[in-house]
Structure formats: C-alpha cells, structure tokens
Design a protein around this motif. Structure first.
Motif, PDB file in Angstrom:
ATOM      1  N   THR A  50       0.836  -1.204   0.000  1.00  0.00           N
ATOM      2  CA  THR A  50       0.000   0.000   0.000  1.00  0.00           C
ATOM      3  C   THR A  50       0.866   1.247   0.000  1.00  0.00           C
ATOM      4  N   LEU A  51       1.897   1.276   0.824  1.00  0.00           N
ATOM      5  CA  LEU A  51       2.812   2.427   0.851  1.00  0.00           C
ATOM      6  C   LEU A  51       3.574   2.550  -0.470  1.00  0.00           C
ATOM      7  N   SER A  52       3.937   1.430  -1.061  1.00  0.00           N
ATOM      8  CA  SER A  52       4.708   1.482  -2.315  1.00  0.00           C
ATOM      9  C   SER A  52       3.865   2.020  -3.469  1.00  0.00           C
ATOM     10  N   ARG A  53       2.550   1.866  -3.392  1.00  0.00           N
ATOM     11  CA  ARG A  53       1.651   2.319  -4.464  1.00  0.00           C
ATOM     12  C   ARG A  53       1.259   3.783  -4.339  1.00  0.00           C
ATOM     13  N   CYS A  54       1.560   4.401  -3.228  1.00  0.00           N
ATOM     14  CA  CYS A  54       1.177   5.788  -2.982  1.00  0.00           C
ATOM     15  C   CYS A  54       2.112   6.720  -3.772  1.00  0.00           C
ATOM     16  N   PRO A  55       1.566   7.628  -4.582  1.00  0.00           N
ATOM     17  CA  PRO A  55       2.425   8.514  -5.397  1.00  0.00           C
ATOM     18  C   PRO A  55       3.428   9.324  -4.571  1.00  0.00           C
ATOM     19  N   SER A  56       3.025   9.808  -3.405  1.00  0.00           N
ATOM     20  CA  SER A  56       3.945  10.605  -2.584  1.00  0.00           C
ATOM     21  C   SER A  56       4.878   9.720  -1.767  1.00  0.00           C
ATOM     22  N   GLY A  57       4.523   8.435  -1.651  1.00  0.00           N
ATOM     23  CA  GLY A  57       5.326   7.527  -0.834  1.00  0.00           C
ATOM     24  C   GLY A  57       5.031   7.636   0.648  1.00  0.00           C
ATOM     25  N   LYS A  58       4.121   8.529   1.013  1.00  0.00           N
ATOM     26  CA  LYS A  58       3.800   8.752   2.421  1.00  0.00           C
ATOM     27  C   LYS A  58       2.294   8.756   2.617  1.00  0.00           C
ATOM     28  N   LEU A  59       1.857   8.100   3.686  1.00  0.00           N
ATOM     29  CA  LEU A  59       0.440   8.071   4.020  1.00  0.00           C
ATOM     30  C   LEU A  59       0.260   8.206   5.525  1.00  0.00           C
ATOM     31  N   ARG A  60      -0.867   8.767   5.907  1.00  0.00           N
ATOM     32  CA  ARG A  60      -1.263   8.777   7.305  1.00  0.00           C
ATOM     33  C   ARG A  60      -1.797   7.393   7.655  1.00  0.00           C
ATOM     34  N   LEU A  61      -1.793   7.068   8.938  1.00  0.00           N
ATOM     35  CA  LEU A  61      -2.267   5.768   9.384  1.00  0.00           C
ATOM     36  C   LEU A  61      -3.710   5.523   8.944  1.00  0.00           C
ATOM     37  N   ASN A  62      -4.570   6.536   9.053  1.00  0.00           N
ATOM     38  CA  ASN A  62      -5.971   6.343   8.665  1.00  0.00           C
ATOM     39  C   ASN A  62      -6.107   6.109   7.154  1.00  0.00           C
ATOM     40  N   GLU A  63      -5.194   6.663   6.348  1.00  0.00           N
ATOM     41  CA  GLU A  63      -5.232   6.431   4.906  1.00  0.00           C
ATOM     42  C   GLU A  63      -4.821   4.995   4.579  1.00  0.00           C
ATOM     43  N   ILE A  64      -3.860   4.481   5.312  1.00  0.00           N
ATOM     44  CA  ILE A  64      -3.471   3.076   5.139  1.00  0.00           C
ATOM     45  C   ILE A  64      -4.634   2.191   5.580  1.00  0.00           C
ATOM     46  N   LEU A  78       0.925  -3.288  14.133  1.00  0.00           N
ATOM     47  CA  LEU A  78       1.683  -3.775  12.987  1.00  0.00           C
ATOM     48  C   LEU A  78       2.697  -2.728  12.540  1.00  0.00           C
ATOM     49  N   MET A  79       2.269  -1.457  12.496  1.00  0.00           N
ATOM     50  CA  MET A  79       3.192  -0.389  12.086  1.00  0.00           C
ATOM     51  C   MET A  79       4.354  -0.268  13.074  1.00  0.00           C
ATOM     52  N   ASP A  80       4.074  -0.432  14.359  1.00  0.00           N
ATOM     53  CA  ASP A  80       5.145  -0.406  15.360  1.00  0.00           C
ATOM     54  C   ASP A  80       6.168  -1.505  15.072  1.00  0.00           C
ATOM     55  N   ARG A  81       5.679  -2.706  14.765  1.00  0.00           N
ATOM     56  CA  ARG A  81       6.590  -3.826  14.459  1.00  0.00           C
ATOM     57  C   ARG A  81       7.411  -3.541  13.205  1.00  0.00           C
ATOM     58  N   LEU A  82       6.753  -3.005  12.162  1.00  0.00           N
ATOM     59  CA  LEU A  82       7.472  -2.699  10.925  1.00  0.00           C
ATOM     60  C   LEU A  82       8.518  -1.607  11.145  1.00  0.00           C
ATOM     61  N   LYS A  84      10.095  -0.984  14.035  1.00  0.00           N
ATOM     62  CA  LYS A  84      11.191  -1.581  14.813  1.00  0.00           C
ATOM     63  C   LYS A  84      12.111  -2.415  13.932  1.00  0.00           C
ATOM     64  N   ARG A  85      11.543  -3.012  12.883  1.00  0.00           N
ATOM     65  CA  ARG A  85      12.347  -3.815  11.955  1.00  0.00           C
ATOM     66  C   ARG A  85      13.027  -2.960  10.895  1.00  0.00           C
ATOM     67  N   GLY A  86      12.807  -1.652  10.937  1.00  0.00           N
ATOM     68  CA  GLY A  86      13.458  -0.750   9.991  1.00  0.00           C
ATOM     69  C   GLY A  86      12.840  -0.751   8.609  1.00  0.00           C
ATOM     70  N   LEU A  87      11.566  -1.162   8.495  1.00  0.00           N
ATOM     71  CA  LEU A  87      10.917  -1.253   7.193  1.00  0.00           C
ATOM     72  C   LEU A  87      10.054  -0.037   6.877  1.00  0.00           C
ATOM     73  N   VAL A  88       9.581   0.655   7.891  1.00  0.00           N
ATOM     74  CA  VAL A  88       8.845   1.906   7.722  1.00  0.00           C
ATOM     75  C   VAL A  88       9.414   2.942   8.680  1.00  0.00           C
ATOM     76  N   ALA A  89       9.198   4.192   8.324  1.00  0.00           N
ATOM     77  CA  ALA A  89       9.638   5.306   9.168  1.00  0.00           C
ATOM     78  C   ALA A  89       8.472   6.270   9.339  1.00  0.00           C
ATOM     79  N   ARG A  90       8.450   6.909  10.482  1.00  0.00           N
ATOM     80  CA  ARG A  90       7.428   7.917  10.774  1.00  0.00           C
ATOM     81  C   ARG A  90       8.039   9.301  10.583  1.00  0.00           C
TER      82      ARG A  90
END
Length: 153
Positions: A50-64, A78-82, A84-90
C-alpha cells in the motif's frame, strides 16, 4: 412499489457475494502458503505494498487503514513492528505538526519489491490457468465497478 428488491434479486446478490468471497478466501489461502510469504506475513506485506503504491510515498495511518483489512488498533501495532524492523519510518506531516506520515525505508522498499515479484508470479500461476485473458479483463472490470460503487466513486 416499495423499492425493496425482489427475493430473487436478494438471493442472486447473496449468491454472487458468497462466490466472490469464497473465491477470494481460496486464492488467499493458496497465496499465503506460497514461499513469498515465508519472509513476511501477508498482512504486513499488504501495508508495504500500500505504501509502495502511494504517489507521494507517504500516508497517514488512517489512509493506510482505508486500504487494508485490519482494525485501527491492529494496524497501529503492525506499524510499530514494521518500524522496529526498519521497514517503515514515521515523519511529521508538513501541514499538521501533530500528524504523522508513514513511509517505506529503503529496506522496506527492497523487501516489498522482492516479495512482490514472487507474489505476482504466484498470482499468475493461480489465475492464468483458470481464466482466459478476456475473462481476467472482465473480472477486473466487474470488481472495479463493484468497489467504485461501494466506495461511492
């Protein structure tokens, strides 16, 4: 006329929905047991996708949350786990200092691409033998039409 659908219309709609739902369950079970999802559960991949398909590359949690089939609290964990694993950033939303934007890290993008390539091949192995290209296009048209109607677009 009361505007109520006839019993045959209701029955057909219910049978159509059940067929669509059961097909989706059967396909997802097969896909989730494929090697692509040994690296990461499908729900986590869905967020990366879902994040990879977003044109800006950034989404709010409610948009996801609008695009995945998870409760808000499950998605937050789930976002917290991702993260911590270095796969997403806030990051902070530029238009709202309290808003949080989520984006894939380089590692998250690479993992999404790796799993995605394998996942697409798995999808093709399931769909191509079952449906002709014309049938696939028709199913795509019909499911997009149904989603647009339900979404109000």
């Amino acid at each position: 006329m009361s505007g109520q659908p006839s019993s045959s219309t209701v029955r057909l709609a219910a049978e159509t929905w059940e067929a669509l739902f059961r097909s989706q369950v059967a396909v997802m079970r097969r896909l989730q047991s494929a090697p692509a999802f040994k690296k990461m559960p499908a729900k986590e991949y869905d967020v990366l996708f879902t994040l990879s398909r977003c044109p800006s590359g950034k989404l709010r949690l409610n948009e996801i949350n609008d695009k995945v089939l998870l409760s808000q609290s499950s998605l937050s964990r789930l976002m917290d786990r991702l993260e911590k694993r270095g796969l997403v950033a806030r990051g902070v939303a530029p238009d709202d200092g309290r808003g949080v934007l989520l984006e894939l890290t380089e590692a998250g993008l690479e993992l999404q691409k790796t799993i995605g390539r394998e996942h697409v091949r798995d999808i093709a192995e399931l769909v191509a033998p079952a449906l002709t290209p014309a049938e696939q296009r028709e199913l795509l048209r019909l499911t997009e039409k149904l989603r647009a109607s339900v979404s109000g677009h």
